[in-house]
Design a protein around this motif. Structure first.
Motif, PDB file in Angstrom:
ATOM      1  N   GLU A  12     -31.612 -24.668  -3.644  1.00  0.00           N
ATOM      2  CA  GLU A  12     -30.731 -25.093  -5.076  1.00  0.00           C
ATOM      3  C   GLU A  12     -29.581 -23.376  -4.047  1.00  0.00           C
ATOM      4  O   GLU A  12     -28.292 -24.086  -4.308  1.00  0.00           O
ATOM      5  CB  GLU A  12     -30.953 -23.821  -5.809  1.00  0.00           C
ATOM      6  CG  GLU A  12     -30.337 -24.012  -6.919  1.00  0.00           C
ATOM      7  CD  GLU A  12     -29.598 -22.700  -7.016  1.00  0.00           C
ATOM      8  OE1 GLU A  12     -28.189 -23.140  -7.801  1.00  0.00           O
ATOM      9  OE2 GLU A  12     -29.761 -21.494  -6.295  1.00  0.00           O
ATOM     10  N   ASP A  16     -25.279 -24.534  -4.523  1.00  0.00           N
ATOM     11  CA  ASP A  16     -24.272 -24.154  -4.878  1.00  0.00           C
ATOM     12  C   ASP A  16     -23.196 -23.818  -3.412  1.00  0.00           C
ATOM     13  O   ASP A  16     -22.239 -23.711  -4.204  1.00  0.00           O
ATOM     14  CB  ASP A  16     -25.128 -22.651  -5.421  1.00  0.00           C
ATOM     15  CG  ASP A  16     -24.002 -22.065  -5.865  1.00  0.00           C
ATOM     16  OD1 ASP A  16     -23.483 -22.760  -7.226  1.00  0.00           O
ATOM     17  OD2 ASP A  16     -24.236 -20.938  -6.158  1.00  0.00           O
ATOM     18  N   ALA A  19     -21.240 -26.446  -2.841  1.00  0.00           N
ATOM     19  CA  ALA A  19     -20.567 -26.675  -4.328  1.00  0.00           C
ATOM     20  C   ALA A  19     -19.403 -26.096  -4.372  1.00  0.00           C
ATOM     21  O   ALA A  19     -18.168 -26.302  -4.579  1.00  0.00           O
ATOM     22  CB  ALA A  19     -20.859 -27.203  -5.645  1.00  0.00           C
ATOM     23  N   ARG A  20     -19.437 -24.625  -3.847  1.00  0.00           N
ATOM     24  CA  ARG A  20     -18.403 -24.020  -4.216  1.00  0.00           C
ATOM     25  C   ARG A  20     -16.933 -24.266  -3.041  1.00  0.00           C
ATOM     26  O   ARG A  20     -16.372 -23.961  -3.121  1.00  0.00           O
ATOM     27  CB  ARG A  20     -18.570 -22.253  -4.290  1.00  0.00           C
ATOM     28  CG  ARG A  20     -19.627 -21.936  -5.315  1.00  0.00           C
ATOM     29  CD  ARG A  20     -20.264 -20.940  -4.720  1.00  0.00           C
ATOM     30  NE  ARG A  20     -20.753 -20.438  -6.437  1.00  0.00           N
ATOM     31  CZ  ARG A  20     -20.727 -19.373  -7.173  1.00  0.00           C
ATOM     32  NH1 ARG A  20     -19.602 -19.074  -7.231  1.00  0.00           N
ATOM     33  NH2 ARG A  20     -21.492 -19.070  -8.496  1.00  0.00           N
ATOM     34  N   PRO A  27     -22.198 -28.892 -10.542  1.00  0.00           N
ATOM     35  CA  PRO A  27     -23.462 -27.763  -9.905  1.00  0.00           C
ATOM     36  C   PRO A  27     -24.047 -27.716  -9.152  1.00  0.00           C
ATOM     37  O   PRO A  27     -24.375 -29.214  -8.518  1.00  0.00           O
ATOM     38  CB  PRO A  27     -23.971 -28.113 -11.393  1.00  0.00           C
ATOM     39  CG  PRO A  27     -23.639 -29.055 -12.738  1.00  0.00           C
ATOM     40  CD  PRO A  27     -22.972 -30.246 -11.103  1.00  0.00           C
ATOM     41  N   SER A  29     -27.320 -26.923  -8.592  1.00  0.00           N
ATOM     42  CA  SER A  29     -28.293 -26.912  -8.674  1.00  0.00           C
ATOM     43  C   SER A  29     -28.828 -28.645  -8.842  1.00  0.00           C
ATOM     44  O   SER A  29     -28.733 -29.461  -7.808  1.00  0.00           O
ATOM     45  CB  SER A  29     -28.798 -26.527  -9.886  1.00  0.00           C
ATOM     46  OG  SER A  29     -27.946 -27.013 -10.894  1.00  0.00           O
TER      47      SER A  29
END
Length: 126
Positions: A12, A16, A19-20, A27, A29
């Motif tokens: 997870e 994250d 993704a950022r 998302p 997740s």
């Protein structure tokens, strides 16, 4: 058991971060679940501990909704102002999703029957 929980958290967290950093409109997740899927597909060994952890989490899933409920209560002024609109939007979008899902299912079923009707495949006599 700690290793299985750590695996879930690491997947997870990595999802994250990716993704950022990359700026994907997904998302973290969801990317974490994809990473976990790839991890599990690459390792062909017994996953009993992970199964135990995920079974426990699934059995106690209702506890996971407590933070969401607390968040709703904390947003009382926003809900009092926009609550009716949120309920209408949620209801309409849910019904629309159900209708589209049924239509796609019927389309896929009809497409499948046109290609190979049940009981009429090659060599099968009804």
């Amino acid at each position: 058991m700690v290793g299985a929980i750590s695996l879930l958290f690491v997947c997870e967290f990595v999802g994250d971060v990716v993704a950022r950093v990359v700026g994907l409109p997904l998302p973290g997740s969801v990317l974490g679940m994809v990473i976990l899927l790839l991890w599990l597909a690459s390792l062909k060994r017994e996953r009993e501990t992970l199964s135990q952890v995920t079974s426990w989490l699934t059995a106690h899933l209702s506890v996971m909704f407590v933070p969401a409920a607390v968040g709703l209560v904390a947003q009382g002024p926003v809900l009092s102002r926009y609550g009716i609109g949120l309920v209408v939007a949620t209801t309409v979008s849910t019904l629309l999703t159900l209708v589209v899902t049924v239509l796609v299912f019927h389309w896929a079923l009809a497409l499948g029957e046109r290609r190979a009707p049940l009981g009429r495949e090659k060599g099968v006599v009804a």
